[in-house]
Motif scaffolding. Structure first.
Motif, mmCIF file in Angstrom:
data_model
loop_
_atom_site.group_PDB
_atom_site.id
_atom_site.type_symbol
_atom_site.label_atom_id
_atom_site.label_comp_id
_atom_site.label_asym_id
_atom_site.label_seq_id
_atom_site.Cartn_x
_atom_site.Cartn_y
_atom_site.Cartn_z
ATOM 1 N N LYS A 1 0.828 -1.193 0.000
ATOM 2 C CA LYS A 1 0.000 0.000 0.000
ATOM 3 C C LYS A 1 0.866 1.248 0.000
ATOM 4 N N SER A 2 2.049 1.127 0.586
ATOM 5 C CA SER A 2 2.890 2.320 0.691
ATOM 6 C C SER A 2 3.283 2.860 -0.683
ATOM 7 N N LEU A 3 3.428 1.967 -1.669
ATOM 8 C CA LEU A 3 3.764 2.441 -3.014
ATOM 9 C C LEU A 3 2.609 3.197 -3.625
ATOM 10 N N ASP B 1 0.347 4.806 -1.936
ATOM 11 C CA ASP B 1 0.303 6.097 -1.246
ATOM 12 C C ASP B 1 1.369 7.035 -1.797
ATOM 13 N N ALA B 2 2.552 6.472 -2.054
ATOM 14 C CA ALA B 2 3.645 7.321 -2.530
ATOM 15 C C ALA B 2 3.266 7.986 -3.841
ATOM 16 N N ALA B 3 2.706 7.198 -4.758
ATOM 17 C CA ALA B 3 2.354 7.761 -6.060
ATOM 18 C C ALA B 3 1.222 8.768 -5.920
ATOM 19 N N LEU B 4 0.182 8.389 -5.162
ATOM 20 C CA LEU B 4 -0.940 9.316 -4.977
ATOM 21 C C LEU B 4 -0.472 10.584 -4.283
ATOM 22 N N GLY B 5 0.435 10.431 -3.307
ATOM 23 C CA GLY B 5 0.930 11.579 -2.565
ATOM 24 C C GLY B 5 1.735 12.532 -3.428
ATOM 25 N N LEU B 6 2.289 12.006 -4.519
ATOM 26 C CA LEU B 6 3.032 12.875 -5.438
ATOM 27 C C LEU B 6 2.088 13.567 -6.417
#
Ligand code: ADP
Ligand code: MG
Lengths: 517, 272
Positions: free
Chosen positions: A397-399, A401-406
């Motif tokens: 899930k962290s990946l 989140d990382a993409a969405l967060g960018l």
């Protein structure tokens, strides 16, 4: 604490009574279903052993279970297994050995005896075929001595000069001996396991003690049982491989491998009469390989995109509620019997394809690779979608989140981050789907035809490796002709191909697992 | 250049407390529910520009939840519902006209566990600029990647192996890579959710120095479970408890003379 123990102890008699009752009912049921008496007796012994072991342990505990190393039912199981398993193994060994041993006793000194009894001339022997036949006659004679008639004997022991009257007498003698030996064997097979079981009973009941590690013993038996199960499946696989390999080699003795693998013409004819040597047939399997490839490609063109896109939709966009019922429904696709797909392909899709083709001016065969391939594609969608979905969900899930967060959109996240990360799993899904497509038979038999056309035109009828295996082996066949043996060669090619695909898929998945550890 | 900046003593460069600062982000009456369970209650908080604001409080008190309101990451959780007024430069970020993708480019995020993409170091940093179309040419992208890595104090360690996978770096390096990745998009605010909790003390010290440097250009909100870290890196500290904002103020004041008994109890270690 003590009151609980007392209650446990007080319950012993009742539970023993219940166990005995259940046991008797079970045995009655076994007898009623026509189980061999031996099995019924062994199961009965084992069940009594369980009850005795458990009761004894309970008695030893005398209300305080904590004095026992193992709980009472482990003592029961220990005794039951000790009674049942060795006896059962002995029975298996004796059953397997009985035939060969009797054969060895009767046939071991056959030539000598035939010579001394003056059935054959001193110095001469029976040919192997004649010996096989002799033994057959012995077995027949054991059933009914009158079955052995002069004409039968005369026909079979051809090539050896025999005294027919003495031969028949000899066969009848050996038939008697055979009957006696078999009876002895049967008796042994029945009594020995029973005796062993009883010995095990008396021996194991003496081992029951407060500090006896029944639990660990049972554990050991369980491990062995698991090993045995695994071994059986592995040995079966190996056995299949070798028998197919063996027949394949025999085929290659008749048709050179090069001709089989690279020949362009497939028409496996058999001679109808022995003198029709010319009609040996052609065994160039390339049209079959091409047909298989063509249909699998069409299937993957259907299943690949649909499977992948539905996986993406299900894992990233669908609501949990939709997903919870859509996913099982898709997986049902793989469970529909292939014969159902087959008639769907033959009766619905193929005519539809032909009509559409005609409407736009194309010449479509009524049995076309396109129809079979499309339906097969539908069937293997779940292989692609399910494994791809798993792979996408396995991306941490962290990946996401990382993409969405960018500031990536959902679609960008899926295509640029999740899919590349899940790619190995997706590829594995594709490979498994391909190997399923290659091995699929029923749809192709029903919808793609039997004609071994060498073509890549999806509108024509083609045939596949699996279909040819079916047609080669259905009906009465002689097992020695190139025609029948070629089925094994085809099967072997199929086996190697799908095995390779599966190994590659497993390897890819393996690598992919390591990545997030 | 990064070496020179890092050589400065972090604490010495703090701005004078008396300065008047406009608030970069303002939240008023923020309530938030996960399904039927309310996780935030009426939170009013101002985030000042070019400052580090620390969010502290016992585990489960809603620090992460609040942080994720600021770039609407909570939108990705189906059952989550947010009410209240959250503004970035005076603009309501929950307004229907706001493009959440653009918002997240302006309010970047660094997560608790380093989460580089399974791609090369270069591609990790270049990902944001690429999807937002921030650069036209390869040369510009190269320059932006270098600049971001430099500002994240990682350039020196990775400049010779930009093509290596990002996962191959150490934990501390990975977290700096994630910071570089966030910086590369050119955000105004950077949200950090316990960015050092998965790191060893030396890597933590590196990141703390870095945060101190970054506040010159960015507004930073950091969640931390370590009060020492809050005291070291932040100018303002907000103390949360059970979904409520109990107290907020200058970090020095919060740690020396908290106004609320509960804050006092927490920073003296009486609960949490
Ligand atoms: N995705 C979620 N779904 C449901 N409840 C959540 C979710 N994330 C957090 N919560 C709940 O919200 C509360 C605040 O959590 P969080 O913001 O993660 O706390 P903190 O970061 O301060 O430890 C906790 O009670 C937590 O259980
Ligand atoms: Mg948190």
């Amino acid at each position: 604490m003590s009151s609980i123990a007392e209650r446990t102890y007080g319950a012993t008699n009742t539970s023993t009574a219940i166990s005995v009752f259940v046991m008797l009912v079970t045995l009655a049921a076994l007898v009623w279903t026509g189980m061999p008496l031996l099995i019924v007796l062994l199961v009965g012994l084992a069940a009594s052993a369980f009850i005795v072991g458990r009761t004894r342990a309970l008695t030893l505990a005398d209300g305080r279970l904590s004095v026992l190393h193992s709980l009472p039912h482990f003592h029961g199981w220990y005794m039951a297994l000790m009674v049942l398993l060795p006896a059962f193994l002995l029975w298996v060994v004796l059953s397997v050995a009985q035939g060969p041993v009797v054969h060895g006793i009767i046939m071991g000194d056959l030539d000598d005896r035939l010579q001394t009894e003056q059935v054959i001339w001193p110095g001469t022997t029976l040919s192997p075929q004649a010996k096989d036949f002799y033994y057959q006659e012995v077995v027949r004679s054991a059933e009914d001595a009158d079955l052995v008639t002069e004409s039968v004997v005369q026909l079979s022991i051809l090539g050896t000069d025999v005294d027919r009257g003495r031969l028949i007498r000899q066969i009848r003698d050996d038939g008697d001996r055979y009957g006696r030996l078999m009876f002895l064997g049967d008796t042994l097979r029945f009594l020995a396991p029973l005796v062993l079981a009883m010995l095990a009973f008396t021996w194991s009941v003496r081992r029951i003690a407060a500090n006896f590690r029944a639990r660990n013993q049972v554990e050991r038996w369980v491990v062995w049982a698991l090993i045995a199960a695994a071994t059986i499946s592995i040995l079966t696989t190996i056995g299949i491989v070798f028998s197919v390999l063996f027949e394949t080699l025999r085929f290659f003795g008749k048709v050179p491998p090069m001709e089989f693998l690279f020949g362009l013409h497939w028409s496996p004819q058999t001679a109808l009469r022995a003198d029709q040597i010319a009609a040996e047939g052609a065994f160039g399997a390339v049209p079959l390989f091409v047909g298989t490839l063509l249909i699998s490609t069409i299937a993957m063109l259907v299943a690949g995109p649909i499977g992948l896109f539905s996986a993406i939709y299900l894992s990233e966009f669908a609501s949990p509620r939709f997903r919870s019922w859509a996913k099982p429904i898709m997986e049902v696709l793989a469970g529909v019997p292939t014969v159902v797909y087959g008639f769907f392909a033959a009766l619905t899709v193929a005519p539809f394809v032909r009509d559409v083709g005609q409407a736009i001016g194309l010449d479509v065969a009524s049995e076309s690779a396109l129809a079979a391939g499309m339906v097969m594609g539908i069937m293997i969608i779940p292989f692609v979608s399910s494994l791809s979905d798993d792979a996408i969900n396995a991306v941490p899930k962290s990946l996401r989140d990382a993409a969405l967060g960018l500031g990536a959109t959902r679609a960008e996240t899926v295509t640029q981050i999740l899919l590349p990360a899940a790619l190995p799993g997706v590829i594995a899904g594709f490979l498994l789907a391909v190997s399923r497509a290659i091995g699929e038979t029923m749809i192709v038999v029903m919808a793609a035809g039997l004609a071994a056309n060498l073509t890549v035109n999806p509108l024509e009828a083609v045939t596949t490796v699996t279909v040819q295996i079916v047609t080669l082996l259905t009906g009465d066949q002689e097992f020695d002709t190139a025609k029948t043996l070629s089925a094994f060669a085809l099967g072997f090619v199929l086996f190697v191909t799908t095995l390779l695909l599966n190994v590659i898929a497993l390897y890819v998945m393996q690598k992919y697992r390591e990545k997030y550890d | 250049m990064s070496e020179a900046v890092r050589a400065e003593a972090p604490t010495a460069s703090r701005p004078a407390i008396a300065e008047v600062r406009e608030s970069k982000m303002r939240t008023r009456h923020v309530d938030l529910w996960y399904g039927a369970k309310q996780a935030l209650f009426d939170v009013d908080l101002d985030i000042n520009a070019n400052e580090v604001t620390a969010l502290i409080g016992p585990s489960g008190c809603g620090k992460s939840t609040y942080l994720r309101c600021l770039n609407r990451m909570n939108d990705t959780i189906d059952i989550c519902r947010t009410e209240g007024d959250i503004r970035l430069d005076g603009e309501d970020i929950y307004d229907r006209s706001v493009d959440v993708v653009e918002l997240r480019a302006r309010v970047g995020m660094v997560f608790q566990k380093p989460n580089p993409f399974p791609k090369s170091i270069y591609d990790n940093v270049a990902y944001g600029p690429r999807i937002h179309g921030l650069v036209g040419t390869k040369a510009e992208l190269d320059a932006l990647v270098e600049e971001s890595l430099t500002r994240a104090a990682l350039w020196g360690e990775v400049k010779d192996r930009l093509a290596d996978p990002g996962n191959g770096l150490s934990g501390g390096q990975q977290q700096r890579l994630c910071i570089a990745r966030a910086i590369a998009v050119g955000p105004e605010v950077i949200l950090m959710d316990e960015p050092c909790s998965a790191l060893d003390p030396i890597a933590t010290a590196h990141i703390e120095e870095l945060i101190d440097d970054l506040k010159r250009e960015f507004t930073i909100v950091i969640v931390t479970h370590s009060m020492q870290q809050a005291a070291r890196v932040s100018q303002r500290t907000a103390f949360f408890h059970l979904g409520k904002l109990i107290e907020v103020g200058e970090t020095d004041d919060i740690f020396t003379s908290p106004q609320q008994q509960m804050t006092q109890d927490y920073i003296t270690g009486r609960f949490g």
